[in-house]
Design an enzyme around this catalytic site. Sequence first.
Site, short mmCIF file in Angstrom:
data_model
loop_
_atom_site.label_atom_id
_atom_site.label_comp_id
_atom_site.label_asym_id
_atom_site.label_seq_id
_atom_site.Cartn_x
_atom_site.Cartn_y
_atom_site.Cartn_z
NE ARG A 163 17.44 42.51 36.24
CZ ARG A 163 18.38 42.47 37.16
NH1 ARG A 163 19.50 41.82 36.95
NH2 ARG A 163 18.21 43.11 38.32
CG ASP A 164 15.13 44.05 32.21
OD1 ASP A 164 14.83 42.86 32.07
OD2 ASP A 164 15.25 44.62 33.31
CD1 TRP A 206 13.07 35.99 33.61
CD2 TRP A 206 14.77 37.20 34.42
NE1 TRP A 206 13.47 35.39 34.79
CE2 TRP A 206 14.51 36.11 35.31
CE3 TRP A 206 15.80 38.07 34.74
CZ2 TRP A 206 15.24 35.90 36.48
CZ3 TRP A 206 16.53 37.87 35.90
CH2 TRP A 206 16.25 36.80 36.77
CB SER A 207 11.66 42.43 30.99
OG SER A 207 10.74 42.23 32.02
CD1 TRP A 241 4.52 37.15 38.52
CD2 TRP A 241 4.14 37.78 40.62
NE1 TRP A 241 5.43 38.14 38.82
CE2 TRP A 241 5.22 38.56 40.10
CE3 TRP A 241 3.73 38.01 41.93
CZ2 TRP A 241 5.87 39.52 40.85
CZ3 TRP A 241 4.38 38.98 42.68
CH2 TRP A 241 5.45 39.72 42.14
CG ASN A 247 6.93 40.41 36.76
OD1 ASN A 247 6.60 39.23 36.59
ND2 ASN A 247 8.17 40.82 36.50
CG ASP A 248 8.97 43.60 34.58
OD1 ASP A 248 8.49 43.68 35.71
OD2 ASP A 248 10.19 43.55 34.35
CG ASP A 261 16.94 45.55 41.56
OD1 ASP A 261 15.75 45.23 41.75
OD2 ASP A 261 17.89 44.79 41.80
#
Length: 573
Positions: free
Chosen positions: A186-187, A120-121, A58, A60-61, A274
């Site tokens: 986040r991010d 995470w991102s 997998w 993603n970002d 989102d």
Amino acid sequence: MASFSLWFFSFLSVFLCHGVFKLEASHHVYRAQTSASVPPDHQQPYRTSYHFQPPKNWMNDPNGPMIYKGIYHLFYQYNPKGAVWGNIVWAHSTSTDLINWVPHQHAIFPSQPSDINGCWSGSATILPGNKPAMLYTGINPQNHQVQNLAVPKNLSDPFLIEWVKSPKNPLMAPTPQNNINSSSFRDPTTAWLGRDRQWRVVIGSKINARGLAIMYRSKDFIQWDQVNNPLHYADDTGMWECPDFFPVAKNSRVGVDTSVNGPRVKHVLKVSLDDTKHDHYTVGTYNVKKDVYVPDKGSVEGYAGLRYDYGKCYASKTFFDSEKKRRVLWGWVNESSSVDDDKKKGWSGVQAIPRSIWLDASGKQLVQWPIVEIQKLRKDKVKLINKVLKKGSVIEVKGVTAAQVDVEVSFKVKNFKKAQVLKPEWKDPQLLCAQKGAAKESGVGPFGLLLLASKDLKEYTSVFFKVFKREGKYVVLMCSDQSRSSLNSNNDKTTYGAFVDMDPVRENLSLRSLIDHSIVESFGVKGKACITARVYPTLAIGENVGLYAFNNATEGVTISKLTAWSLNKAHIN
């Protein structure tokens, strides 16, 4: 600036000698985990040949894209254990041209309490002295989202293989006093330096249905204080993921550094919604005195506003390419196949082709175009000039590898009198594309390309234009129709659409599409509208793939020029 550089050098020295959290142990844990074996590429008809993706599992970002000592770096969210989301680490690859990529060991992975449940991102900031720093979201033992810092272990290594984390992590965290939702925080963006010599960074959040770009400020990139007001917010838009905030030149395609401000630039705020999984943006002004962003009048917020891509593209991230003076956009393109199919093929997710972006001459929107380096892969050029497409006609473009091709076409329409009237209720371009479709003959359009098409035309993805009239003006609709893309009923075959800001009387309707086995990236009217689709044909595979131009308008249209190139396979991971 000098004092800050000295501080950072001192901090890094102390950090590396005394405060390092050793990542290797956690790294070995992840390396020991293996997913199911993946078939070789020649047995995988949907695996891409020049779009970035890891060998398996997998993705993603995109995270922290940047250039350092002439080397491009892409980090990305990755699951080392399987083809579904989970166990997230930062994988890392480098390139000299943004097309061919070399993999490295994972750069950031759970090893501290502040990120023990996932890394995470986040984004890269180049600090004074050409020192990269990563701010990223970690998930702590309470499953709260907090912000952390990581820096390269060895700045003399242009590949930046090893990264170390601040012993003071987390640097930013929800507390009862700051009124931040711990599950919606986040991010972090790339930070920018204000006139007061303080760094600012934005983090996505929400309160109820209000989307927020929460801002923090720091003198030293370690101690961060929340600014009383958010940079910006909008009601009824939900969680703002992966915000991106950057300047664009008003009268030039040349990119500018993230810290640039003044009368010669506008600012762009992009948020990934989102609730809809789409990236929306506005163009506006950054008021440095009030520390707020104000969208221009007419720049619509939320679901009805501008999008980078009107198809499958999410969690995008830009960076300033200081060597080529351009701003480059990365975006994650997820699958349209079922989870079971993803598990069988052993991978999920690709990255869109990196795009150069700049402000349109109108000042109202961005323009996007595949980076020029993609042209290095071109071969087997074919061309059509002034080819008339009669009503109901389909012609094949021969001489190229249709499953792996770059095609540019320009259409000329002489007669607009039969253009349909755009009814007031036809406000949603995606719905309108689905209703009209490529096969329905009506007015001026549809005309365009049939891509990843089987030789019997039982399967194809159509990308086309249709022109309407409204109040004495013409309105251009661009569509990407996947309804006939595959005989596999388990696939998502959504049709996408966008209105394009142009006058078709004064300029030709141009289209460029990049086709890569299971992905179709299309750029309408020199990049004013972009639509990305994932398709998985069952018949249009291997040598049974064709490329066609078609016209289902009520009258003929002319292909002013069509040029297509087969594309070589890039070296990716």
